[in-house]
Design a protein around this motif. Structure first.
Motif, mmCIF file in Angstrom:
data_model
loop_
_atom_site.group_PDB
_atom_site.id
_atom_site.type_symbol
_atom_site.label_atom_id
_atom_site.label_comp_id
_atom_site.label_asym_id
_atom_site.label_seq_id
_atom_site.Cartn_x
_atom_site.Cartn_y
_atom_site.Cartn_z
ATOM 1 N N ALA A 77 0.811 -1.214 0.000
ATOM 2 C CA ALA A 77 0.000 0.000 0.000
ATOM 3 C C ALA A 77 0.847 1.267 0.000
ATOM 4 C CB ALA A 77 -0.922 -0.004 1.215
ATOM 5 N N GLY A 78 2.170 1.126 0.109
ATOM 6 C CA GLY A 78 3.039 2.297 0.173
ATOM 7 C C GLY A 78 2.755 3.160 1.384
ATOM 8 N N ALA A 79 2.555 2.506 2.526
ATOM 9 C CA ALA A 79 2.107 3.217 3.727
ATOM 10 C C ALA A 79 3.166 4.122 4.336
ATOM 11 C CB ALA A 79 1.640 2.202 4.773
ATOM 12 N N ALA A 80 4.454 3.855 4.066
ATOM 13 C CA ALA A 80 5.500 4.598 4.780
ATOM 14 C C ALA A 80 6.794 4.623 3.984
ATOM 15 C CB ALA A 80 5.741 3.962 6.149
ATOM 16 N N ARG A 81 7.699 5.510 4.425
ATOM 17 C CA ARG A 81 9.047 5.535 3.857
ATOM 18 C C ARG A 81 9.891 4.414 4.420
ATOM 19 N NH1 ARG A 81 10.580 10.838 6.201
ATOM 20 N NH2 ARG A 81 12.691 10.204 5.599
ATOM 21 N N GLY A 82 9.624 4.053 5.659
ATOM 22 C CA GLY A 82 10.367 2.978 6.298
ATOM 23 C C GLY A 82 9.442 2.122 7.127
ATOM 24 N N TYR A 83 9.858 0.850 7.329
ATOM 25 C CA TYR A 83 9.014 -0.103 8.037
ATOM 26 C C TYR A 83 9.851 -0.863 9.066
ATOM 27 C CZ TYR A 83 6.126 0.643 3.870
ATOM 28 O OH TYR A 83 5.405 1.209 2.855
ATOM 29 N N ILE A 84 9.302 -0.990 10.277
ATOM 30 C CA ILE A 84 9.933 -1.846 11.268
ATOM 31 C C ILE A 84 8.853 -2.717 11.900
ATOM 32 C CG2 ILE A 84 11.665 -0.076 11.786
ATOM 33 C CD1 ILE A 84 10.277 0.189 14.572
ATOM 34 N N ASP A 85 9.275 -3.818 12.500
ATOM 35 C CA ASP A 85 8.366 -4.571 13.359
ATOM 36 C C ASP A 85 8.998 -4.650 14.741
ATOM 37 O OD1 ASP A 85 9.199 -7.689 13.970
ATOM 38 O OD2 ASP A 85 10.216 -6.879 12.206
ATOM 39 N N VAL A 86 8.182 -4.987 15.732
ATOM 40 C CA VAL A 86 8.669 -5.062 17.110
ATOM 41 C C VAL A 86 8.413 -6.436 17.705
ATOM 42 C CG1 VAL A 86 8.493 -2.583 17.550
ATOM 43 C CG2 VAL A 86 6.489 -4.042 17.930
ATOM 44 N N ALA A 87 8.298 -7.445 16.849
ATOM 45 C CA ALA A 87 8.032 -8.804 17.319
ATOM 46 C C ALA A 87 9.240 -9.347 18.079
ATOM 47 C CB ALA A 87 7.694 -9.716 16.158
ATOM 48 N N SER A 88 8.980 -10.313 18.947
ATOM 49 C CA SER A 88 10.032 -10.860 19.800
ATOM 50 C C SER A 88 10.905 -11.887 19.100
ATOM 51 C CB SER A 88 9.404 -11.495 21.048
ATOM 52 O OG SER A 88 8.511 -12.520 20.666
#
Length: 361
Positions: A77-88
């Motif tokens: 969807a092109g939601a952001a310039r950068g993407y992170i996750d915070v999963a364990s």
């Protein structure tokens, strides 16, 4: 960073959103459960309105099993310039994304090493991550801008960035988080059908060992399902140690003096190894562990008692390095253990006694 999208408004996502919002970042909230997102918004974590265009950073706070799907949808969807996750867990989600053929230059796997026994947005706090390690797992493909955005997020949350390889991270959290949680649950499970008279004898030791067993089982099934191999390997080693310990204890029951001596040696070795491992646990602020002296004070279970004793210690010029509370069984009283620098213990003891506090040796 001026704008962010937090996808998943549980404990971690809402806490990160609260920290960002307090530092002037416009945070948009999304969740598969709209009511949960509205709860987070009501707490001041951000707005449930969709962003008008791509945000600076998308933070995916979904369970490990869903991270790849949520990230893939956000990227498409092109939601952001950068993407992170915070999963364990870090290795599995990245491999899933690679298998989908996605360009991962705009993605960085991260893991804040913080949490609580409670889950959901109502358990969230803006200071949840303060002073805690926040693992970043960049690769050679990670765009520098994305890494900088992630570091800015960590800074806003007042956490401490730690760079690791994804698979090394998964082995590490298996050792210091996932395996201990299962061991705690196994110990707590012994209490489920225990006699009430035995359970009433529970003291601070059993409370310490079983505290994390109170966490949400559904959340932990998601975590352990994403990192089963390293956890199973560690539990195999623990099982071998348990077998040896059982043999040593049985030997202590023997009528043969040599077997009893052998059993005693086996138990002594287990305890020695435990001591050696425990002293490696980092102390305050991640520094090397230090030896503190305990000043034990008997207090009534009344409002303001802890505040009074902390204030009295402060007036005595003593910094309390740590504190533990042991509640008395069947009494409205407890023993507060104030951990202080050894050189300050005698002065604190004298000052508190002069103020009428009951000191226990």
């Amino acid at each position: 960073m001026r704008t962010a999208l937090v996808i998943g408004t549980g404990l971690i996502g809402t806490s990160a959103a609260l920290a960002l919002s307090r530092r002037g970042v416009t945070v948009h909230l999304a969740d598969h459960d709209p009511e949960q997102a509205r709860t987070a918004a009501a707490l001041g974590a951000g707005t449930c309105e969709a962003p008008e265009g791509p945000v600076d950073l998308a933070v995916v706070a979904a369970p490990p099993a869903l991270v790849a799907d949520v990230l893939a949808d956000a990227m498409a969807a092109g939601a952001a310039r950068g993407y992170i996750d915070v999963a364990s867990v870090k290795g599995g989600p990245r491999r899933e994304l690679e298998e989908r053929g996605l360009d991962l230059s705009a993605y960085l796997g991260t893991h804040p090493m913080s949490g609580r026994e409670r889950s959901g947005p109502l358990a969230a706090t803006a200071d949840l991550f303060e002073g805690r390690p926040w693992v970043l797992t960049p690769t050679r493909d990670t765009d520098t801008e994305v890494l900088n955005l992630a570091l800015e997020l960590v800074s806003h949350c007042r956490a401490v960035p730690v760079v690791m390889d994804a698979d090394a991270h998964d082995r590490a959290v298996a050792l210091v988080s996932h395996m201990p949680h299962l061991v705690s649950s196994l110990v707590a499970a012994r209490l489920e059908h225990a006699e009430e008279a035995a359970v009433r004898l529970c003291g601070q030791g059993i409370r310490d060992v079983t505290r994390i067993a109170a966490s949400d089982p559904r959340m932990w099934i998601d975590i352990l399902s994403a990192n089963p191999g390293p956890v199973a390997d560690l539990l195999t080693d623990v099982a071998a140690d348990l077998e040896e310990t059982v043999r040593a204890l049985r030997a202590l029951q023997s009528a043969d003096a040599d077997k009893r001596q052998e059993g005693g040696g086996g138990i002594a070795e287990v305890l020695r190894r435990g001591n050696a491992g425990q002293v490696r646990v980092p102390g305050k602020h991640g520094s090397a562990p230090r030896a503190y002296q305990t000043v034990a004070v008997l207090i009534d279970d009344q409002p303001g008692q802890l505040a009074r004793i902390f204030a009295d210690a402060g007036r005595a010029g003593v910094n309390i390095e740590d504190v533990r509370i042991e509640h008395a069984t069947g009494q409205q009283a407890g023993l507060v253990q104030l951990l202080v620098e050894p050189k300050a213990a005698a002065g604190l003891t004298k000052a508190l006694e002069e103020l009428g506090w009951a000191i226990r040796q």
